[in-house]
Design an enzyme around this catalytic site. Structure first.
Site, mmCIF file in Angstrom:
data_model
loop_
_atom_site.group_PDB
_atom_site.id
_atom_site.type_symbol
_atom_site.label_atom_id
_atom_site.label_comp_id
_atom_site.label_asym_id
_atom_site.label_seq_id
_atom_site.Cartn_x
_atom_site.Cartn_y
_atom_site.Cartn_z
ATOM 1 N N GLY A 38 28.471 1.400 47.199
ATOM 2 C CA GLY A 38 27.465 1.594 46.153
ATOM 3 C C GLY A 38 26.341 0.592 46.130
ATOM 4 N N ASP A 97 31.247 -1.503 35.188
ATOM 5 C CA ASP A 97 31.732 -0.523 34.214
ATOM 6 C C ASP A 97 32.876 -1.180 33.448
ATOM 7 O OD1 ASP A 97 32.292 1.822 32.855
ATOM 8 O OD2 ASP A 97 33.338 2.741 34.520
ATOM 9 N N PHE A 146 27.724 8.823 33.081
ATOM 10 C CA PHE A 146 28.000 8.759 34.511
ATOM 11 C C PHE A 146 26.691 8.928 35.266
ATOM 12 C CE2 PHE A 146 29.248 10.195 38.706
ATOM 13 C CZ PHE A 146 30.245 9.274 39.001
ATOM 14 N N ASP A 153 27.193 7.199 43.717
ATOM 15 C CA ASP A 153 27.537 8.528 44.228
ATOM 16 C C ASP A 153 28.364 9.353 43.248
ATOM 17 O OD1 ASP A 153 29.954 6.921 44.519
ATOM 18 O OD2 ASP A 153 30.737 8.627 45.632
ATOM 19 N N ARG A 159 23.704 9.364 46.755
ATOM 20 C CA ARG A 159 23.425 7.932 46.944
ATOM 21 C C ARG A 159 21.981 7.684 47.366
ATOM 22 N NH1 ARG A 159 28.322 5.161 46.916
ATOM 23 N NH2 ARG A 159 30.101 6.157 47.917
#
Ligand code: 5GP
Ligand code: MG
Length: 172
Positions: A38, A97, A146, A153, A159
């Protein structure tokens, strides 16, 4: 999909961060480690704005599969990185997160005895943290939605988007 951060907002946010980092390290050689996958886009944009001695590496976190995933129950699966003992290290991830990924990686990297270890994320999700740490640097705070794009992704898609967008429940 709903736009959360435009390409231009991200560019400004990453530029601000690069100025902050440049000021804080004052030219001390730094090792920037990107957590796969990520952080790839964030990493590549950020490092090109850091105009001082820099080593770059990549690591991949892996959770222990067990009855429960405890904070810190994370190991480094693959590492393509230089020796970090005695170095100033900045660990990058896409998003904070619950914080378990970053906290676990920090715990593991500390065992390698860097001179200092700080963390930077592009996105900090509000009200989700489950660990007693906060990233040293972040570019943007976002609500608990989200998001995809700019490295983030959904099933390894999206991405490549140059912006960050929220995926609604019916799109998941
Ligand atoms: P944490 O360990 O902080 O709960 O989660 C960190 C990882 O979860 C991130 O590196 C990312 O892979 C994934 N993640 C958490 N929130 C999101 C999100 O909103 N979108 C995407 N695409 N991944 C997320
Ligand atoms: Mg990730």
């Amino acid at each position: 999909m709903r736009l959360v951060l435009s390409e231009e907002q991200i560019r400004d946010g990453v530029a601000d961060l690069s100025r902050q980092i440049t000021g804080d390290y004052r030219g001390r050689p730094l090792t920037v480690l990107g957590a796969l996958t990520g952080s790839l886009v964030f990493l590549s944009d950020l490092i090109r704005q850091l105009d001082f001695r820099l080593q770059v590496g990549l690591i991949r976190a892996r959770s222990y599969r067990g009855r429960s995933i405890l904070p810190g129950a994370l190991t480094i699966q693959d590492a393509e990185m230089p020796e970090i003992a005695g170095r100033d290290v900045l660990l990058l991830d896409d998003i904070f997160d619950t914080g378990r990924t970053l906290a676990g990686l920090v715990e593991t990297l500390r065992e390698l005895r860097p001179a200092s270890l700080k963390t930077a994320v592009l996105l900090l999700k509000q009200g989700r943290s489950e660990v007693p740490m906060v990233p040293d640097y972040y570019c943007f705070e976002i609500p608990d939605v989200f998001v995809v794009g700019y490295g983030l992704d959904y099933n390894d898609e999206y991405r490549h988007l140059p912006h960050v967008a929220a995926l609604d429940k019916d799109e998941l």
